[in-house]
Design an enzyme around this catalytic site. Structure first.
Site, PDB file in Angstrom:
ATOM      1  NE  ARG A   1      27.075  54.699  34.840  1.00 32.86           N
ATOM      2  CZ  ARG A   1      26.970  55.990  34.550  1.00 32.86           C
ATOM      3  NH1 ARG A   1      27.074  56.409  33.310  1.00 32.86           N
ATOM      4  NH2 ARG A   1      26.765  56.860  35.502  1.00 32.86           N
TER       5      ARG A   1
ATOM      6  CE  LYS B   1      36.643  33.569  38.169  1.00 31.21           C
ATOM      7  NZ  LYS B   1      37.214  32.641  39.169  1.00 31.21           N
TER       8      LYS B   1
ATOM      9  CD  GLU C   1      47.561  28.257  36.956  1.00 32.04           C
ATOM     10  OE1 GLU C   1      46.580  27.491  36.856  1.00 32.04           O
ATOM     11  OE2 GLU C   1      47.768  28.990  37.953  1.00 32.04           O
TER      12      GLU C   1
ATOM     13  CE  LYS D   1      40.103  30.811  32.359  1.00 33.44           C
ATOM     14  NZ  LYS D   1      40.748  31.465  33.478  1.00 33.44           N
TER      15      LYS D   1
ATOM     16  CD  GLU E   1      35.158  29.504  40.472  1.00 32.33           C
ATOM     17  OE1 GLU E   1      35.675  30.492  39.930  1.00 32.33           O
ATOM     18  OE2 GLU E   1      35.680  28.869  41.379  1.00 32.33           O
TER      19      GLU E   1
ATOM     20  NE  ARG F   1      36.172  30.815  35.495  1.00 25.14           N
ATOM     21  CZ  ARG F   1      36.219  31.972  34.876  1.00 25.14           C
ATOM     22  NH1 ARG F   1      35.164  32.458  34.273  1.00 25.14           N
ATOM     23  NH2 ARG F   1      37.332  32.673  34.851  1.00 25.14           N
TER      24      ARG F   1
ATOM     25  CG  ASN G   1      39.390  26.899  41.685  1.00 25.95           C
ATOM     26  OD1 ASN G   1      40.059  27.783  41.155  1.00 25.95           O
ATOM     27  ND2 ASN G   1      38.119  27.069  42.014  1.00 25.95           N
TER      28      ASN G   1
ATOM     29  CG  HIS H   1      44.362  27.071  41.972  1.00 29.32           C
ATOM     30  ND1 HIS H   1      44.848  26.155  41.058  1.00 29.32           N
ATOM     31  CD2 HIS H   1      44.657  28.295  41.456  1.00 29.32           C
ATOM     32  CE1 HIS H   1      45.405  26.801  40.048  1.00 29.32           C
ATOM     33  NE2 HIS H   1      45.310  28.101  40.258  1.00 29.32           N
TER      34      HIS H   1
ATOM     35  CG  HIS I   1      44.309  30.186  46.401  1.00 29.72           C
ATOM     36  ND1 HIS I   1      43.055  29.924  45.910  1.00 29.72           N
ATOM     37  CD2 HIS I   1      44.978  30.780  45.390  1.00 29.72           C
ATOM     38  CE1 HIS I   1      42.977  30.322  44.650  1.00 29.72           C
ATOM     39  NE2 HIS I   1      44.147  30.849  44.316  1.00 29.72           N
TER      40      HIS I   1
ATOM     41  CG  HIS J   1      49.113  31.695  41.256  1.00 29.37           C
ATOM     42  ND1 HIS J   1      48.264  31.395  42.307  1.00 29.37           N
ATOM     43  CD2 HIS J   1      48.544  31.154  40.152  1.00 29.37           C
ATOM     44  CE1 HIS J   1      47.228  30.720  41.838  1.00 29.37           C
ATOM     45  NE2 HIS J   1      47.374  30.554  40.539  1.00 29.37           N
TER      46      HIS J   1
HETATM   47  N1  LIG Z   1      41.734  36.813  35.944  1.00 29.16           N
HETATM   48  C1  LIG Z   1      42.060  35.560  36.098  1.00 29.16           C
HETATM   49  O1  LIG Z   1      41.291  34.652  35.749  1.00 29.16           O
HETATM   50  C2  LIG Z   1      43.401  35.230  36.665  1.00 29.16           C
HETATM   51  C3  LIG Z   1      43.893  33.922  36.587  1.00 29.16           C
HETATM   52  C4  LIG Z   1      45.177  33.667  37.045  1.00 29.16           C
HETATM   53  C5  LIG Z   1      45.938  34.684  37.610  1.00 29.16           C
HETATM   54  N2  LIG Z   1      45.412  35.945  37.695  1.00 29.16           N
HETATM   55  C6  LIG Z   1      46.208  37.053  38.251  1.00 29.16           C
HETATM   56  O2  LIG Z   1      47.352  37.220  37.455  1.00 29.16           O
HETATM   57  C7  LIG Z   1      48.396  37.791  38.237  1.00 29.16           C
HETATM   58  C8  LIG Z   1      49.685  37.061  37.931  1.00 29.16           C
HETATM   59  O3  LIG Z   1      49.952  37.216  36.570  1.00 29.16           O
HETATM   60  P1  LIG Z   1      51.283  36.676  35.869  1.00 29.16           P
HETATM   61  O4  LIG Z   1      51.671  35.390  36.440  1.00 29.16           O
HETATM   62  O5  LIG Z   1      51.014  36.784  34.420  1.00 29.16           O
HETATM   63  O6  LIG Z   1      52.400  37.655  36.348  1.00 29.16           O
HETATM   64  P2  LIG Z   1      52.605  39.250  36.278  1.00 29.16           P
HETATM   65  O7  LIG Z   1      51.558  39.949  35.546  1.00 29.16           O
HETATM   66  O8  LIG Z   1      52.856  39.632  37.687  1.00 29.16           O
HETATM   67  O9  LIG Z   1      53.969  39.370  35.452  1.00 29.16           O
HETATM   68  C9  LIG Z   1      55.149  38.845  35.986  1.00 29.16           C
HETATM   69  C10 LIG Z   1      56.341  39.762  35.710  1.00 29.16           C
HETATM   70  O10 LIG Z   1      56.770  39.580  34.370  1.00 29.16           O
HETATM   71  C11 LIG Z   1      56.846  40.831  33.696  1.00 29.16           C
HETATM   72  N3  LIG Z   1      56.522  40.522  32.303  1.00 29.16           N
HETATM   73  C12 LIG Z   1      55.314  40.261  31.774  1.00 29.16           C
HETATM   74  N4  LIG Z   1      55.437  39.881  30.492  1.00 29.16           N
HETATM   75  C13 LIG Z   1      56.756  39.936  30.195  1.00 29.16           C
HETATM   76  C14 LIG Z   1      57.508  39.625  29.019  1.00 29.16           C
HETATM   77  N5  LIG Z   1      56.935  39.120  27.929  1.00 29.16           N
HETATM   78  N6  LIG Z   1      58.840  39.814  29.089  1.00 29.16           N
HETATM   79  C15 LIG Z   1      59.443  40.237  30.196  1.00 29.16           C
HETATM   80  N7  LIG Z   1      58.782  40.506  31.350  1.00 29.16           N
HETATM   81  C16 LIG Z   1      57.453  40.355  31.335  1.00 29.16           C
HETATM   82  C17 LIG Z   1      55.893  41.719  34.418  1.00 29.16           C
HETATM   83  O11 LIG Z   1      56.251  43.066  34.275  1.00 29.16           O
HETATM   84  C18 LIG Z   1      56.042  41.236  35.854  1.00 29.16           C
HETATM   85  O12 LIG Z   1      57.147  41.834  36.474  1.00 29.16           O
HETATM   86  C19 LIG Z   1      47.954  37.692  39.685  1.00 29.16           C
HETATM   87  O13 LIG Z   1      47.597  38.970  40.133  1.00 29.16           O
HETATM   88  C20 LIG Z   1      46.739  36.794  39.626  1.00 29.16           C
HETATM   89  O14 LIG Z   1      45.777  37.121  40.624  1.00 29.16           O
HETATM   90  C21 LIG Z   1      44.179  36.222  37.226  1.00 29.16           C
HETATM   91 ZN   LIG Z   2      46.158  29.637  39.074  1.00 28.56          ZN
END
Ligand SMILES: NC(=O)c1ccc[n+]([C@@H]2O[C@H](COP(=O)([O-])OP(=O)(O)OC[C@H]3O[C@@H](n4cnc5c(N)ncnc54)[C@H](O)[C@@H]3O)[C@@H](O)[C@H]2O)c1
Ligand SMILES: [Zn+2]
Length: 376
Positions: A122, A144, A186, A228, A238, A242, A246, A249, A253, A266
Site C-alpha cells: 500500500r 503520475k 517537450e 513543470k 490537472e 496543468r 498538453n 498533445h 496523441h 512520443h
Molecule cells: N508520468 C508522466 O507524467 C509521463 C509524462 C511523459 C511521458 N510518460 C511516459 O514515459 C514513457 C516514455 O518515456 P521515455 O521517453 O523516457 O522513454 P523510455 O523510458 O521508453 O526509454 C527509451 C529507451 O531508452 C533507453 N534508455 C533510457 N535511458 C537511457 C540512457 N541513459 N542511456 C541509454 N539508453 C537509455 C530505455 O531502455 C528505452 O529503450 C511513455 O510510456 C510515456 O507514457 C509519462
Molecule cells: Zn508529452
C-alpha cells in the site's frame, strides 16, 4: 557545475528535484537525508543498466547487488505483468514498508516503478533517477504513475509523488540520438507555453544542445523542470493549469494512436502536434504568423520527423474525440497567444481543426522542399 534544487508541492508533501551534471554523485547523501530506511531497492531495466549500471554502482545507491531488480522497459512491457514481476521480486528480496524504492530509467521505468511503489504494501517511499530527457524534464516529476492495458495507454495508475528526484544530465550521454531529439519536443513545448526566454535560448543554442553540451543542457533541463514543478505544484490533479502541459498533445496523441504507437516516438508526434497547434492558433485568430514560423523553424531543427500518416483527416479527428482527455465530448486545445503563453481553449470550431490537419503536413513538406533547394 552547481546543482539546482527545485521544490515541488504535492498532496503528500514537498519534494525536491536535484538537477545538474554530477547530481548522481550526491544521490546517496540525498537519499540518507530523507531519513532511515530498512533497505534500498533499485529497479531498472537491462538496457538502462547496461548503459549506466557502472555509474549507479559507483554512486552506491544500494548496499547489496541483490537489491537491484530488472524488468523489460519496452513500451509493450509497460503493463500489469511487469508490476507483478517487480512486486514479487521485491517481496523475495524482503522489501518491507520501510524500504525505499529507487527507479532508474526513462519514462517507462518511472511510470511502472512509480505504480509499484504506490501499491506495494500500500505504498513505499520512492526516489526517481530519470535517465532520459523526457523523464528529466517531464515524467519523473508530478506524481503520475501507471501502466497500459490492451485497451489503451496509461489506463491503470495512481498519483504517487516521489520523495526525491535526481536529474543528472550526464546520464543522458548514452541516450540514443532519436530518443534525445524526441525529448527536445517537450523542452520546446515549455518555451512556447510558459517561457519566452527559454524559447529564445533554444533558438540561439540549439546546435550546442544537439551536441549535448553540458552547460546548455543543464540550463534547458533546469528551466524545463522549474516550469513543470511550478505547474504541478499549483495543480497536481490537472483540474486547470496543468492542462497547458498538453500543448501539441491533442494532435500528438491522435497521430500516435492512428499509427498504433509504432511510427512515432512520443516527442516526434508532439513536435508535429505543436506545429498543428500553432497553425490552429493562427486559424483561430490568436497566434501571429511570426510565432507560427518560429515554432516551425525550431521543430524542424530537431531533425526530419517521421512522415505524417496517410490517413483521412476524419480518422485523426475521431482519435482526438476518443482521447481520455476529452471532456463532455468537446475537444480541448492548448493554444498560444504569443511565445511564452499558453492556455486551454474548448469549442475551437471543428472545421478549423480539419483544415489544420490538412495543411500541417503540406506546410512541413514545403519547408523541406525549400531547405532541399537551398542545399542545392
Ligand atoms: N508520468 C508522466 O507524467 C509521463 C509524462 C511523459 C511521458 N510518460 C511516459 O514515459 C514513457 C516514455 O518515456 P521515455 O521517453 O523516457 O522513454 P523510455 O523510458 O521508453 O526509454 C527509451 C529507451 O531508452 C533507453 N534508455 C533510457 N535511458 C537511457 C540512457 N541513459 N542511456 C541509454 N539508453 C537509455 C530505455 O531502455 C528505452 O529503450 C511513455 O510510456 C510515456 O507514457 C509519462
Ligand atoms: Zn508529452
Amino acid at each position: 557545475m552547481k546543482l539546482k534544487r527545485i521544490s515541488i508541492r504535492s498532496s503528500s508533501g514537498t519534494y525536491e528535484v536535484v538537477c545538474g551534471a554530477g547530481a548522481l554523485q550526491d544521490a546517496a547523501k540525498e537519499i540518507r537525508a530523507l531519513g532511515s530506511s530498512s533497505s534500498v531497492q533499485v529497479v531498472s531495466s537491462p538496457r538502462v543498466w547496461r548503459a549506466l549500471g557502472k555509474e549507479m554502482k559507483r554512486a552506491r545507491l544500494m548496499s547489496r547487488e541483490a537489491n537491484v531488480h530488472m524488468f523489460d522497459d519496452r513500451e509493450t512491457a509497460k503493463n500489469l505483468e511487469s508490476v507483478k514481476k517487480i512486486a514479487r521480486s521485491l517481496s523475495r528480496a524482503g522489501a518491507d514498508r520501510k524500504s525505499l524504492i529507487v527507479a532508474v530509467g526513462g519514462g517507462v521505468v518511472g511510470d511502472v516503478v512509480g505504480f509499484v511503489a504506490a501499491s506495494y504494501l500500500r505504498g513505499v517511499a520512492l526516489v526517481q533517477v530519470p535517465t532520459t530527457l523526457v523523464a528529466q524534464v517531464d515524467s519523473a516529476m508530478g506524481g503520475k504513475t501507471g501502466v497500459n492495458l490492451p485497451e489503451g495507454k496509461n489506463l491503470v495508475g495512481a498519483f504517487y509523488p516521489p520523495k526525491l528526484v535526481i536529474a543528472d544530465s550526464q546520464l543522458l550521454r548514452t541516450l540514443p540520438n532519436r530518443e534525445f531529439r524526441a525529448g527536445l519536443a517537450e523542452v520546446i513545448k515549455y518555451g512556447v507555453i510558459a517561457d519566452a526566454d527559454l524559447f529564445s535560448y533554444l533558438e540561439k543554442n540549439f546546435d550546442a544542445i544537439l551536441r549535448r553540451d553540458a552547460k546548455a543542457l543543464d540550463l534547458v533541463i533546469s528551466r524545463s523542470a522549474q516550469i513543470k514543478a511550478h505547474v504541478v505544484s499549483r495543480d497536481e490533479r490537472e483540474s486547470s493549469l496543468r492542462e497547458i502541459l498538453n500543448f501539441g498533445h491533442t494532435f500528438g496523441h491522435a497521430l500516435e494512436k492512428v499509427t498504433r504507437y509504432r511510427h512515432f516516438q512520443h516527442g516526434e508526434a508532439v513536435a508535429w502536434g505543436m506545429v498543428a497547434a500553432s497553425l490552429l492558433g493562427h486559424e483561430a485568430g490568436l497566434t501571429r504568423a511570426d510565432d507560427v514560423s518560429r515554432v516551425v523553424t525550431l521543430v524542424r531543427r530537431m531533425g526530419v520527423l517521421p512522415a505524417w500518416p496517410r490517413v483521412p483527416e476524419k480518422r485523426l479527428v475521431d482519435a482526438m474525440f476518443a482521447d481520455k482527455k476529452t471532456l463532455h465530448g468537446k475537444l480541448r486545445f492548448v493554444l498560444s497567444r504569443r511565445i511564452g503563453e499558453g492556455r486551454s481553449y474548448e469549442s475551437v470550431p471543428l472545421h478549423l481543426v480539419e483544415r489544420v490537419l490538412h495543411f500541417t503536413p503540406r506546410l512541413m513538406q514545403a519547408v523541406e522542399n525549400h531547405l532541399g533547394k537551398l542545399r542545392g
